[in-house]
Structures are given as structure tokens and as C-alpha cells.
Design an enzyme around this catalytic site. Structure first.
Site, short mmCIF file in Angstrom:
data_model
loop_
_atom_site.label_atom_id
_atom_site.label_comp_id
_atom_site.label_asym_id
_atom_site.label_seq_id
_atom_site.Cartn_x
_atom_site.Cartn_y
_atom_site.Cartn_z
N HIS A 1 -27.08 2.38 -5.16
CA HIS A 1 -28.21 1.46 -5.06
C HIS A 1 -29.26 1.96 -4.08
CE1 HIS A 1 -24.77 -0.87 -6.46
NE2 HIS A 1 -25.65 -1.56 -7.15
N GLU B 1 -26.76 3.86 -20.58
CA GLU B 1 -28.01 4.52 -20.18
C GLU B 1 -28.39 5.63 -21.15
OE1 GLU B 1 -25.47 3.79 -18.19
OE2 GLU B 1 -26.34 2.31 -16.83
N ALA C 1 -31.87 3.86 -9.83
CA ALA C 1 -32.01 5.29 -10.15
C ALA C 1 -30.65 6.00 -10.15
CB ALA C 1 -32.94 5.96 -9.15
#
Ligand code: TPP
Length: 689
Positions: free
Chosen positions: A490, A419, A446
Site C-alpha cells: 500500500h 489485474e 500500485a
């Protein structure tokens, strides 16, 4: 003689040796080296006199490699990312003594940052010498990103990233080198190895005595070792590296063996961890002294000639010193300049309300069709992330479906599961040209964004830190929130954390039309935007709307989703729909008229619409999906208390999730996340107060 003249090679295969190098070149090198060293020696005096330079990391001992980096860098063509010890690199790349001292004393006219960033962080953005972070080595990702653009646009250039050997222990350096090797990008990574990371000896950083050895397993990567104390071998190494990058199209590590003659910086005392013997040895190995001796011993220069060059450098510094002392300090009133660049102006939809008809779409279709429309509109638009595109798969939720087929794998592509790399290379690639717009899926969910936080932080302050010279034009999409039985990693929505950083817009649509309008606005504007997508609504019919083809939603424009007079609910994202349900219940069961304000954009915040509604209803409930404690609602409640206290008939109440992680079992999830029922009861309390 112009010592700052751009270095050009007369022969591509040139190899330097002290005797075969022409006298003018050697003279230039010596001049730059003595100039740099004299400023390096003088810098601590500025601090003693309380004039500035309160952060200074001396370069003495890195002379050869720094001279060479600056010499092989071609202005306006290559991209250079120097680190905090790279004073001679910057001088050799063309910065004058005046520019160096302006930075040291943090003056308003400092070209790197106008006194906003730490001293000893040298840059000249107009030549592509980038303003680099203090988070050591994180610019490796930016160098890789800009190299991706160099390759895509077919430019005959390289990105050069420079750092110390200890900072290669950082995970993002591995991410950067892995990515550069995978994509075969034109980058030279220079490791300046002085044996220490502040007081930590390199054997405590990694098992290999040469940090570059750790990278031998990478395919498509070449490693060159050089003596970083010696200008001649360093020049040969840097030129060889550039040749390999250009001819073989692979990245190169140049590992330069240096010494650190001084302490790490002015706040370190190396005598606490280095003995006299070691310090004597450093003095004996002084690269400038050695170079000087070689020039004289080889009969190429007399002592007098070199003394003259020392004197010329002294004069340049003295003249620069006098000018810099008269230079203006930064104006405290300027602190709000360059927090965010001005956004794109919507001519047709200044209020962000749709006019005219459009195709009826689900939220996911609105995102997909807007991405495609913007990719057609701007050919310099790119998107990447994990699972972005492989045949019929287009994103983990299919938001990017069909994009690679239409726009090709060079504009729409997969990223490794890294990321920070995804974010850092977005920042880097957008440095290549202002016209470039990048969209990334910052993480698959996210809650997986946290590894990218250091590059997120970087992105938020680049524009301010560079005094408006560079803004990362990046839209970061994140599939956010719960209500899908996703459990940990999640289900979280992370705007409570993200909105604490100045320098980024944060938007959170809850209907298809606003999703389209805000995405278009993000992709057309300069500056970074965090685009949070309530993934539970992707395919939910309640978020479906008509979406005009060219719809745009300006930042900082809330939308009143339901008018009312008894109570205002301020909300966004998934919670908008819950509020609308609760408002209906309140009307049916209690005859109350509730106004629902969908913020759409958290930063900037539409204070005017919020306060107007508060003044109308006099009662407020702030509702969001994120935790109440530490959630964004605290800011809204605080703002209302400060600016509209006298208009309130009841205390502002907040509804959100519990201060717990989000559980997987639906029973747990329901107990944690807010729902219409909980909002209804909280609203009744406010109404009954
Ligand atoms: C991410 C991060 N962690 C810690 C620091 C504090 N720090 C500043 S310089 C430094 C040592 C770096 O050593 P090295 O990379 O070998 O470079 P050198 O200073 O020796 O040239 C550290 C730990 C930092 N700047 N950034």
C-alpha cells in the site's frame, strides 16, 4: 478457382459430411491443406540454408481444426488471434504462400511485423488477424477485450482465440475465460490438444485428460469437443461454436483433439522423449494422408486430381519463394520507428503552463473532473478497475465518483480482482477501433500491479512489434506511493521498474493542474500511458491549484516550480513538495537559492530543462520517493554525468527511500521514506562540496 475466397455459408444450420459437401469446397480444403503442409515441410530447409525461419513450430497433425478456424473466420469482421503453430489457420483465413514465407524469412515486407517479431507468428492486421505474443496463450485476454467491444458496439462478429492445451495452465487463461463467461462475450476459445507442451506430457499439466474439462464449472460457457485431425468434424464444431456464440450470446471452448507429428519446434528433438512406437503411430494418423484417402475412397476425387492440386500448390510456393528471396530485409535504421505513436498536440498549452484562471481544486477533484470532461468529449471512452463503481462508491479513493451515474455501467464498470485481466482486456478492447480510449485502474494500489506485469510488457511493445499497425490506446492509472502509513502493498511507488520498458509513457504529476493536464493529454493521445498518482496528495491542500477547464500538459515538459541559482533539485510526485519545503529551509537558514524542477513526465524526459538548469546552478540533487538503488534517479544522474559533466561543481547526489520494503508502523515508514529534513541535509552537502 480462387482458394482464398472468403468462405460463406449457404445455410446457417449447415452440417458437413464428406459425401454431402460439394466438390469445390472439398477441393478448396484439400488445396489449402496440401499448400500448408508443403510449406510446413519446406520451412526447415530455409534454416538449413541460413535464410531464416529460425523459429518454426510445425502444424502437421492439427490440420483439421486449423483449416476450420481459418474457414469460419470472416475477414474485417471477426477478430482472429492465431498462435505460433497456426500456419494452416493463417493460410485458410486467406494468407498467401508469399505472405507466409515473408514472415518465415523475417522480411521488411512481412505483414505481421516487418521482421520484428519471431518467425511463425502470422498476422494480417488489416483483416483483424492479430499479431500475437510469444507469451503463450496471453492473447486470450485480448480476444476477450475485443469481444467486449464487439458486444458493446452491437457488431455481428466473434473473436476467435487459438492456443495449445498446455498453455491453458496459465492463470491468465482462467482470468480470460472467467471474464468472458461473466460478461457473456462473443469469444470462441480453441484448444488445440496435441498432448504435449514442448516435452511435457499433458498429464503433467493438469489432472483432466482434456484441458477443456477444467472449465465445466463456469456458468455461461459451452464446451464442444472435436476431432482436430479431421476437417469435416472440425468444420462442424467451429460452425456450431459460432452459432452458439451468436444465438445464445455466450463464449464457447472448442477442444480439438490433435496429434503432434513433429517435434515441438526446430529447436526440439522429440525422439529424446517419444519412442518409435509413438512416432510410427503419428505417421499412421497423418490427417492430410487420411483426408486424401477418404476423398479417393468415397469416389469424390481421383488420385490424379489430387496430384494436380499438390502440383498447383508446389507452383504457388515456388513462385512465392522466388519473390520472397528478392524482398528487402529490414533496415537497421528503422529500429526507432514505432516505439511510441505521436501524442496529441496541445495547441493552447504547448509549454504545459496554465494560462487564465480556473476553479481551485484538490488533486483528486482535478482527476475526477478531467475524467468526466473527457468522457463527455469522447463517447468512445471506457473505464474499469476494481471497486470502480457501485452506487455512491466510485473507486477505492473515489477518483471515479459519480461517473457511472453519468455515463452508465457499460462505460464505467467494475472488474474482477484480476489485474492481468484488467490490463489485457484494455489492450484487446482498444484493438476494435482506433477511436476507442480506455482508462483502467491497473490495480487498487500500485504495489498490486505486479500480477499485470506480463500484460504491461505486452502493451509496451505492441506498437513496435506490429511495425506501427496497432497501438493500445490505454491510460493506466495507479494510486502510488507512501506517506499514508500503508505498509507493504500500500506504499510502494514502482516507476523505477516501469521506466525500464521502451514503448510506454510514464507521467507522475504532483499538483492538481498538472494532474488534469497530463490526464487529458493521456486520454487524447494514441499509445499507452502509465499515469502515476501520488495518493498521499489526493486531498492534500498543498497540491491544490486552480485548474483551467481545458488544461493540457504535453508529455516531456518539465515545470520549474521554483527558480534558483545555487542548486537544482530534480524531482517529481510526492517528493516535489518535500523539495519545495527543503528549498525554503535552505533559503531561510542558509541564504541559498534553490531551483526545483518538477519533471512531471519521466518518459519522455525533458532533458533540455534539466540540463539548462544544471548549467545554470552547477549543482544537482536528484530526489524521489522510490528507492535510490535501482530508482529512476540513477538515469537522471547518469544522463547529467554524461552530458553536463563539465558544468558540475559537485558530484550529483541522490535522495530517495532506503533499499528496504516500506514498513507499516509510522516510525518505520519515516525511517524509510525521504522527507524534507533528509533532502535539506543532502542539499547542504552538495552546496558545501
Ligand atoms: C508464458 C510462456 N511460458 C513459456 C513459454 C515457452 N513455451 C513455448 S511453447 C510452449 C509449450 C506450449 O504447449 P501447448 O500450449 O500445448 O501448445 P503446442 O506448442 O503444443 O501447440 C512453451 C512452454 C512461452 N512461450 N510462454
Amino acid at each position: 478457382m480462387n482458394y482464398r475466397k472468403q468462405f460463406t455459408l449457404d445455410r446457417e444450420d449447415k452440417v458437413f459430411s464428406i459425401r454431402k459437401t460439394d466438390k469445390d469446397t472439398l477441393k478448396k480444403w484439400y488445396y489449402l491443406m496440401t499448400l500448408g503442409r508443403q510449406i510446413d515441410n519446406k520451412a526447415p530447409n530455409y534454416l538449413k540454408q541460413a535464410l531464416g525461419w529460425s523459429y518454426h513450430a510445425p502444424f502437421a497433425g492439427h490440420d483439421g481444426i486449423q483449416l476450420a478456424i481459418g474457414q469460419v473466420f470472416e475477414r474485417n469482421k471477426d477478430h482472429l488471434f492465431p498462435y505460433y503453430r497456426d500456419m494452416l489457420t493463417a493460410i485458410s483465413a486467406g494468407l498467401t504462400a508469399e505472405e507466409i514465407i515473408l514472415n518465415g524469412l523475417s522480411k521488411a515486407t512481412d505483414i505481421a511485423s516487418g521482421g520484428r517479431h519471431m518467425s511463425n507468428h502470422f498476422a494480417k492486421p488489416e483483416w483483424n488477424i492479430h499479431n500475437v505474443s510469444s507469451a503463450t496463450g496471453n492473447h486470450t485476454l485480448h480476444a476477450v477485450g475485443v469481444a467486449r467491444a464487439i458486444k458493446y458496439y452491437g457488431q455481428d462478429a466473434v473473436a476467435i482465440s487459438s492456443q495449445g492445451e498446455s498453455s491453458t495452465s496459465e492463470g491468465y487463461v482462467y482470468e480470460a475465460i472467467n471474464g468472458a463467461a461473466t460478461e457473456k462475450l462473443p469469444v470462441i476459445f480453441v484448444f488445440q490438444d496435441n498432448g504435449y507442451g514442448i516435452s511435457v506430457p499433458k498429464e503433467q499439466q493438469t489432472a483432466s485428460s482434456r484441458a477443456a474439462d477444467n472449465f465445466h464449472g463456469f456458468k455461461n460457457l459451452r464446451v464442444i469437443y472435436t476431432n482436430g485431425k479431421d476437417p469435416v468434424s472440425s468444420m462442424n464444431a467451429m460452425l456450431k461454436a459460432k452459432r452458439i456464440v451468436k444465438e445464445e450470446g455466450v463464449p464457447v471452448i472448442v477442444h480439438a483433439n490433435c496429434i503432434r507429428m513433429g517435434s515441438h519446434s526446430n529447436s526440439d528433438r522429440h525422439e529424446l522423449y517419444r519412442d518409435d512406437h509413438e512416432l510410427d503411430e503419428m505417421a499412421m494418423l497423418d490427417p492430410l494422408k487420411k483426408f486424401r484417402e477418404r476423398l479417393v475412397y468415397a469416389g469424390l476425387f481421383t488420385e490424379d486430381e489430387l496430384n494436380d492440386l499438390d502440383e498447383q500448390a508446389r507452383k504457388e510456393i515456388s513462385a512465392a519463394h522466388k519473390k520472397v528471396l528478392k524482398a528487402p530485409d529490414p533496415d537497421p535504421k528503422s529500429i526507432f520507428d514505432f516505439v511510441m505513436p505521436k501524442p496529441y498536440i496541445s495547441e493552447k498549452y504547448p509549454d504545459g503552463l496554465p494560462r487564465g484562471e480556473g476553479k481551485r481544486m484538490k488533486l483528486i477533484e482535478a482527476l475526477n473532473s478531467t475524467l468526466k470532461a473527457e468522457f463527455r468529449h469522447n463517447p468512445d471512452t471506457f473505464i474499469w478497475g476494481q471497486d470502480m463503481a457501485n452506487k455512491d462508491k466510485g473507486g477505492i479513493f473515489n477518483v471515479s465518483k459519480g461517473m457511472q451515474q453519468e455515463f452508465g455501467p457499460k462505460r464505467v464498470f467494475n472488474a474482477p480482482i484480476a489485474e492481468d485481466f484488467i490490463m489485457g482486456t484494455a489492450n484487446g478492447m482498444s484493438r476494435f477501433d482506433k477511436k476507442i480510449r480506455i482508462v483502467v485502474e491497473g490495480a487498487e494500489f500500485a504495489d498490486y500491479f505486479w500480477p499485470a506485469m506480463e500484460q504491461f510488457v505486452e502493451l509496451t511493445h505492441d506498437y513496435w512489434r506490429s511495425n506501427g499497425k496497432f497501438s493500445p490506446n490505454v491510460t493506466i492509472r495507479l494510486a502510488s506511493g507512501g506517506y499514508i502509513g500503508g505498509g507493504l502493498y500500500h506504499s510502494q511507488t514502482i516507476e523505477g521498474a516501469l521506466t525500464t520498458f521502451p514503448g510506454i509513457r510514464v507521467v507522475y504529476p504532483s499538483f492538481a493542474d498538472d494532474a488534469a493536464g497530463l490526464l487529458r493529454m493521456s486520454m487524447r493521445s494514441e499509445g499507452p500511458t502509465m499515469f502515476l498518482e501520488p495518493k498521499a496528495l489526493y486531498n492534500d491542500p498543498s497540491a491544490e491549484t486552480e485548474v483551467p477547464d481545458d488544461f493540457e500538459v504535453p508529455f516531456g515538459k518539465a515545470r520549474i516550480r521554483r527558480e534558483g541559482t545555487d542548486l537544482t533539485m530534480i524531482t517529481y510526485g510526492n517528493a516535489t513538495h518535500l523539495c519545495l519545503k527543503a528549498a525554503e529551509m535552505l533559503e531561510k537558514e542558509d541564504g541559498k537559492s534553490v531551483e526545483v524542477v518538477d519533471l512531471r513526465s519521466l518518459i519522455p524526459l525533458d532533458k533540455e530543462t534539466v540540463l539548462d538548469s544544471v548549467r545554470k546552478t552547477n549543482r544537482v540533487l536528484v530526489v524521489h520517493e522510490d528507492k535510490v538503488f535501482g530508482g529512476f534517479g540513477g538515469e537522471i544522474a547518469g544522463m547529467i554525468a554524461e552530458e553536463a559533466f563539465e558544468d558540475l561543481d559537485a558530484p550529483v547526489k541522490r535522495v530517495g527511500s532506503t533499499f528496504t520494503p516500506v514498513g507499516f508502523n509510522r516510525i518505520l515508514e519515516k525511517a524509510i521514506l525521504p522527507d524534507a529534513e533528509r533532502i535539506y541535509h543532502a542539499a547542504k552537502k552538495v552546496l558545501e562540496f
